[in-house]
Design a protein around this motif. Structure first.
Motif, mmCIF file in Angstrom:
data_model
loop_
_atom_site.group_PDB
_atom_site.id
_atom_site.type_symbol
_atom_site.label_atom_id
_atom_site.label_comp_id
_atom_site.label_asym_id
_atom_site.label_seq_id
_atom_site.Cartn_x
_atom_site.Cartn_y
_atom_site.Cartn_z
ATOM 1 N N SER A 174 2.599 7.558 -1.259
ATOM 2 C CA SER A 174 3.375 7.878 -0.089
ATOM 3 C C SER A 174 2.674 8.029 1.289
ATOM 4 O O SER A 174 1.408 8.399 1.252
ATOM 5 C CB SER A 174 4.398 8.869 -0.268
ATOM 6 N N CYS A 198 11.681 15.794 -8.682
ATOM 7 C CA CYS A 198 10.555 15.897 -7.909
ATOM 8 C C CYS A 198 11.176 15.983 -6.364
ATOM 9 O O CYS A 198 10.593 16.633 -5.618
ATOM 10 C CB CYS A 198 9.496 14.685 -7.911
ATOM 11 N N TRP A 238 4.212 11.054 -3.627
ATOM 12 C CA TRP A 238 4.036 10.418 -4.730
ATOM 13 C C TRP A 238 2.655 9.339 -4.836
ATOM 14 O O TRP A 238 2.248 9.236 -3.709
ATOM 15 C CB TRP A 238 5.202 9.481 -5.181
ATOM 16 N N GLU A 285 2.291 9.019 -11.016
ATOM 17 C CA GLU A 285 2.660 7.941 -12.179
ATOM 18 C C GLU A 285 1.366 7.231 -12.744
ATOM 19 O O GLU A 285 1.091 6.350 -11.705
ATOM 20 C CB GLU A 285 4.073 7.132 -11.844
ATOM 21 N N CYS A 338 8.257 6.190 -9.439
ATOM 22 C CA CYS A 338 7.940 6.064 -8.108
ATOM 23 C C CYS A 338 8.992 5.237 -7.382
ATOM 24 O O CYS A 338 9.003 5.657 -6.043
ATOM 25 C CB CYS A 338 6.571 5.679 -7.648
ATOM 26 N N VAL A 376 11.769 7.528 -6.264
ATOM 27 C CA VAL A 376 11.471 8.801 -5.369
ATOM 28 C C VAL A 376 12.280 8.591 -3.946
ATOM 29 O O VAL A 376 11.728 7.633 -3.349
ATOM 30 C CB VAL A 376 10.260 9.284 -5.526
ATOM 31 N N ALA A 402 12.522 11.756 -11.195
ATOM 32 C CA ALA A 402 12.449 11.506 -9.801
ATOM 33 C C ALA A 402 13.338 12.410 -8.816
ATOM 34 O O ALA A 402 13.244 12.836 -7.889
ATOM 35 C CB ALA A 402 12.875 9.928 -9.165
ATOM 36 N N TYR A 407 1.089 6.055 -7.473
ATOM 37 C CA TYR A 407 1.377 5.219 -8.526
ATOM 38 C C TYR A 407 -0.048 4.348 -8.541
ATOM 39 O O TYR A 407 -0.461 3.811 -7.646
ATOM 40 C CB TYR A 407 2.517 4.276 -8.171
ATOM 41 N N LEU A 450 4.710 13.517 -7.383
ATOM 42 C CA LEU A 450 4.813 12.885 -8.609
ATOM 43 C C LEU A 450 3.504 11.676 -8.748
ATOM 44 O O LEU A 450 3.314 11.008 -7.763
ATOM 45 C CB LEU A 450 6.042 11.905 -8.557
#
Length: 378
Positions: free
Chosen positions: A233, A176, A211, A185, A203, A206, A173, A213, A183
């Motif tokens: 995000s 990144c 990101w 994930e 995540c 972060v 994290a 997820y 990222l």
């Protein structure tokens, strides 16, 4: 042939999907795919679905389902809200959407080694330049040339079954954030936990980087429903929605309704405990059979969760040659080389323990042991 896009030069068949076709042969013992046990499938007594579900629906997904998922994501510490949950036609679609969003020809994508082969297939198709992520020092070299994307499955990783430590998650994290790397994930196995293990999403840690997820209901409800989800995000979520609109308008509304009934079921926690107990038992039986038949011929660790053993062969035996002989005896597995982003030889096998019945697993591992002993003797 008609003129095709240059991307089709990197369009290759999925090894696992081809192996799944082989696994349908009568009498075949398959350790190849990540197929859940049919005993784990949700067996809810459902009322007739609402008639309006037969109409087109919103691209993002059904509002009630999105709200329920957002509630669970908040419990994991992930900054999400119902309007930032996108329902997917299986989590593989999420990988495709992120690939379209981020990866151009030559784009750097940091991955584990080994890594989930279907993700490698997608990123390779879009022209990714892979680099291997060092879990102990994930930002190594990023100050000089940071990748566009870091793709990881830190919880019960596919194919190894391993689980990242809290320090490794925190370090990724921070890397990144420091280098502005997106990222991604992928977390489809987090509920299939059999031993204590760090599972806090990366995540959730972060702070400034973009990101994504994603999760799946294939392993906890039923894979035939083809239902997954992602959150992201705020900066990139609207772009993923537009890419989804261009792909399939919206995900199957009946599948969404069925999964919502499962999530709202008062017996859900007890059911998940039963599934974990089922798989823990299958894992332990498989581990005992491995010791009986492959002891001294290979090494492995018992996974704390997920659906796979990562078995490394001793000596110079070729997993590909072993697979050819095993198929003649009715046993199927996935050679480890398929999971290497940068190619090369690999002495490992990925063995799925969730599908085969105990007696079939015993017989299949006995055959692999016999073949390996023949190789050693020859």
């Amino acid at each position: 042939m008609a003129r095709l896009s240059i991307r089709t030069a990197d369009l290759h068949a999925s090894p696992v999907r081809e192996m799944l076709s082989v696994s349908q042969r009568p009498g075949m013992i398959s350790f190849a795919g990540g197929l859940p046990s049919p005993d784990s499938f949700a067996g809810l007594e459902l009322p007739p679905p609402p008639g309006e579900l037969l109409q087109y629906g919103p691209t993002e997904g059904e509002p009630e389902l999105r709200a329920k998922i957002a509630e669970q994501l908040a419990g994991l510490g992930i900054d999400s809200a119902p309007d930032r949950v996108l329902i997917l036609s299986g989590s593989q679609q999420g990988i495709d959407l992120v690939g379209k969003l981020v990866v151009d020809a030559g784009s750097g994508v940091a991955v584990e080694s080994p890594a989930y082969l279907a993700a490698l297939q997608v990123f390779r198709f879009f022209g990714a330049r892979f680099e291997i992520l060092d879990r102990a020092n994930p930002g190594a070299g990023w100050a000089q040339a940071a990748p566009a994307l870091a793709y990881v499955t830190p919880t019960f990783q596919n194919p190894t079954g391993g689980c990242w430590s809290a320090d490794e998650r925190r370090a990724l994290a921070q890397a990144c954030d420091a280098h502005d790397v997106i990222l991604f994930e992928d977390d489809p196995y987090r509920d299939l936990v059999y031993e204590p293990c760090e599972r806090r999403p990366v995540c959730a840690q972060v702070k400034t980087a973009s990101w994504v997820y994603q999760g799946s209901f294939s392993k906890t409800v039923a894979p035939g429903l083809r239902l997954g989800f992602l959150t992201a995000s705020e900066d990139i979520f609207p772009l993923l929605v537009r890419l989804k609109q261009a792909a399939d308008l919206h995900t199957n509304r009946l599948s969404q309704w069925m999964v919502l009934q499962y999530l709202n079921d008062p017996d859900r926690d007890a059911r998940m405990a039963r599934i974990a107990a089922l798989y823990r038992g299958k894992r332990d039986v498989f581990a005992q059979a491995l010791e009986r038949h492959l002891g001294g011929l290979a090494t492995w660790s018992t996974p704390p969760g997920g659906l796979f053993f990562w078995v490394t062969l001793n000596g110079a035996v070729s997993p590909e040659a072993l697979l050819k002989r095993a198929l003649e005896r009715g046993v199927l597995f996935t050679p480890g080389s398929h999971f290497l982003a940068q190619g090369g030889a690999c002495q490992a096998l990925r063995l799925n323990f969730s599908l085969a019945a105990p007696e079939a697993a015993e017989r299949g591992l006995a055959i692999l042991g016999e073949l390996l002993r023949e190789e050693a003797g020859g």
